[in-house]
Design a protein around this motif. Structure first.
Motif, PDB file in Angstrom:
ATOM      1  N   TYR A 173      36.003  43.978  39.935  1.00 51.68           N
ATOM      2  CA  TYR A 173      35.745  42.887  40.876  1.00 51.68           C
ATOM      3  C   TYR A 173      36.228  43.243  42.282  1.00 51.68           C
ATOM      4  O   TYR A 173      35.501  43.086  43.270  1.00 51.68           O
ATOM      5  N   LEU A 201      31.931  34.751  45.475  1.00 57.40           N
ATOM      6  CA  LEU A 201      32.861  35.801  45.051  1.00 57.40           C
ATOM      7  C   LEU A 201      34.119  35.807  45.905  1.00 57.40           C
ATOM      8  O   LEU A 201      35.166  36.310  45.486  1.00 57.40           O
ATOM      9  N   SER A 202      33.997  35.261  47.109  1.00 59.42           N
ATOM     10  CA  SER A 202      35.113  35.202  48.056  1.00 59.42           C
ATOM     11  C   SER A 202      34.771  34.139  49.083  1.00 59.42           C
ATOM     12  O   SER A 202      33.661  33.592  49.071  1.00 59.42           O
ATOM     13  N   VAL A 230      34.373  27.562  39.098  1.00 56.98           N
ATOM     14  CA  VAL A 230      34.055  28.834  39.766  1.00 56.98           C
ATOM     15  C   VAL A 230      32.604  29.003  40.219  1.00 56.98           C
ATOM     16  O   VAL A 230      32.307  29.900  41.010  1.00 56.98           O
ATOM     17  N   SER A 234      41.520  35.857  45.770  1.00 58.24           N
ATOM     18  CA  SER A 234      40.580  36.118  46.863  1.00 58.24           C
ATOM     19  C   SER A 234      40.360  34.874  47.727  1.00 58.24           C
ATOM     20  O   SER A 234      39.840  34.982  48.841  1.00 58.24           O
ATOM     21  N   PHE A 246      40.894  36.414  40.422  1.00 57.37           N
ATOM     22  CA  PHE A 246      39.764  35.826  41.141  1.00 57.37           C
ATOM     23  C   PHE A 246      40.254  34.833  42.194  1.00 57.37           C
ATOM     24  O   PHE A 246      39.804  34.862  43.354  1.00 57.37           O
ATOM     25  N   SER A 287      39.437  42.881  36.768  1.00 57.24           N
ATOM     26  CA  SER A 287      40.052  42.707  38.083  1.00 57.24           C
ATOM     27  C   SER A 287      39.806  43.926  38.967  1.00 57.24           C
ATOM     28  O   SER A 287      39.546  43.789  40.172  1.00 57.24           O
TER      29      SER A 287
END
Length: 331
Positions: free
Chosen positions: A84, A253-254, A224, A20, A17, A81
């Motif tokens: 995602y 998410l990014s 997060v 990214s 995660f 992973s």
């Protein structure tokens, strides 16, 4: 004595995660870090942040074991992973197309807004991913341990006031020992039924997929996600929880894509019109607001892909945040 060497560097944030939010330099993924405990800003590799030594270590037959750390990798990390990255790749393609929407054909426009929204399968996965990150995380452990210590302190004070014999033994019999918090968290992380119930809390929200249309980036943190609320009249002492009326869950998410989840009951009650499973464009004001919430909800560290800390500096000044700020307080 066992001759097997076990891992001790246990990440409470998945490295897949964090990658990214980092840039690849050679074989390393480099990320910019702000440490709330000492107010330092620096860069580090993803494998050297978001971990605590022996965070998942347990005793098996009287010896330290990294069984739980390995189980995270086998049961969650490898599978999650891949899913995602696949979702992120698809959403990034949509974001890039929407960024030039005026140049798109009518067919592509219709395809995006009618056929390429989050599928139910993707929504379920993201709900589980966030639930897993939260239950696995540092805040869950830290909050549990602080709550335990406070309960221990209150029982000790009450015992002294009422002149109770064997106070320490009574405390241990009633609430156990602080190590129990760790084992309870580890057990919860692998309790599929409990994770499903928690994930369902997010799944039932009204979702927007926010696309960052600016030159700036979303932050992430060692938490997060961020948690805030529409409910401005809420008493401060109540705090904000996942079932607080009007709660809003923010999950970048990014650096360019953020899932925003809204309490549907509150939206209906207050007649707030937010279309479910919609794609929305986010601009400077929106990106700043999301970054502010990520800062306020972070535990000890905030992460940036490019080291632009202007939103962070402004947030600290406006909110008068001090060294060591935490997103919660045990009273």
């Amino acid at each position: 004595m066992s001759k097997n060497k076990i891992s001790k560097k246990h990440h409470y944030i998945s490295q897949f995660f964090l990658k990214s939010f980092a840039r690849k330099e050679g074989k390393k993924y480099i990320i910019h870090v702000f440490d709330k405990q000492n107010l330092n800003k620096f860069t580090n590799s993803v494998d050297n942040i978001g971990y605590i030594k022996n965070f998942h270590t347990i005793k098996v037959d009287g010896e330290d074991s990294d069984f739980i750390e390995k189980a995270h990798n086998e049961i969650y990390e490898r599978k999650y992973s891949i899913q995602y990255r696949n979702i992120l790749k698809r959403l990034e393609k949509v974001r890039q197309d929407i960024n030039v929407l005026n140049c798109l054909s009518n067919e592509r426009y219709v395809e995006i807004y009618l056929n390429e929204r989050l599928s139910d399968k993707e929504k379920i996965f993201i709900s589980f991913l966030l639930a897993y990150f939260i239950v696995r995380g540092k805040k869950w452990r830290e909050f549990g341990e602080e709550s335990f210590k406070r309960m221990e302190e209150l029982m000790r004070e009450a015992g002294k006031a009422y002149k109770v014999d064997n106070i320490e033994e009574n405390i241990k019999n009633e609430i156990g020992v602080i190590e129990g918090v760790k084992y309870a968290q580890l057990q919860s992380t692998f309790d599929g039924e409990k994770l499903e119930k928690f994930a369902n809390c997010f799944y039932k929200h009204t979702w927007n997929v926010g696309f960052n249309m600016t030159d700036d980036y979303f932050y992430t943190s060692d938490n997060v996600h961020a948690l805030t609320t529409f409910w401005k009249e809420q008493p401060a002492w109540m705090g904000v929880g996942y079932i607080t009326p009007g709660n809003i869950v923010i999950f970048p998410l990014s650096p360019k894509i953020c899932i925003n989840m809204y309490d549907p009951l509150y939206l209906e009650k207050e007649n707030i019109n937010i279309l479910d499973n919609d794609y929305v464009k986010l601009y400077e004001k929106d990106v700043k607001a999301i970054n502010n919430q990520m800062i306020l909800s972070s535990i000890d560290q905030i992460y940036s892909i490019d080291g632009n800390w202007s939103d962070l500096d402004e947030c600290y000044e406006v909110n008068n945040l001090k060294k060591g700020h935490k997103p919660y307080e045990i009273k």
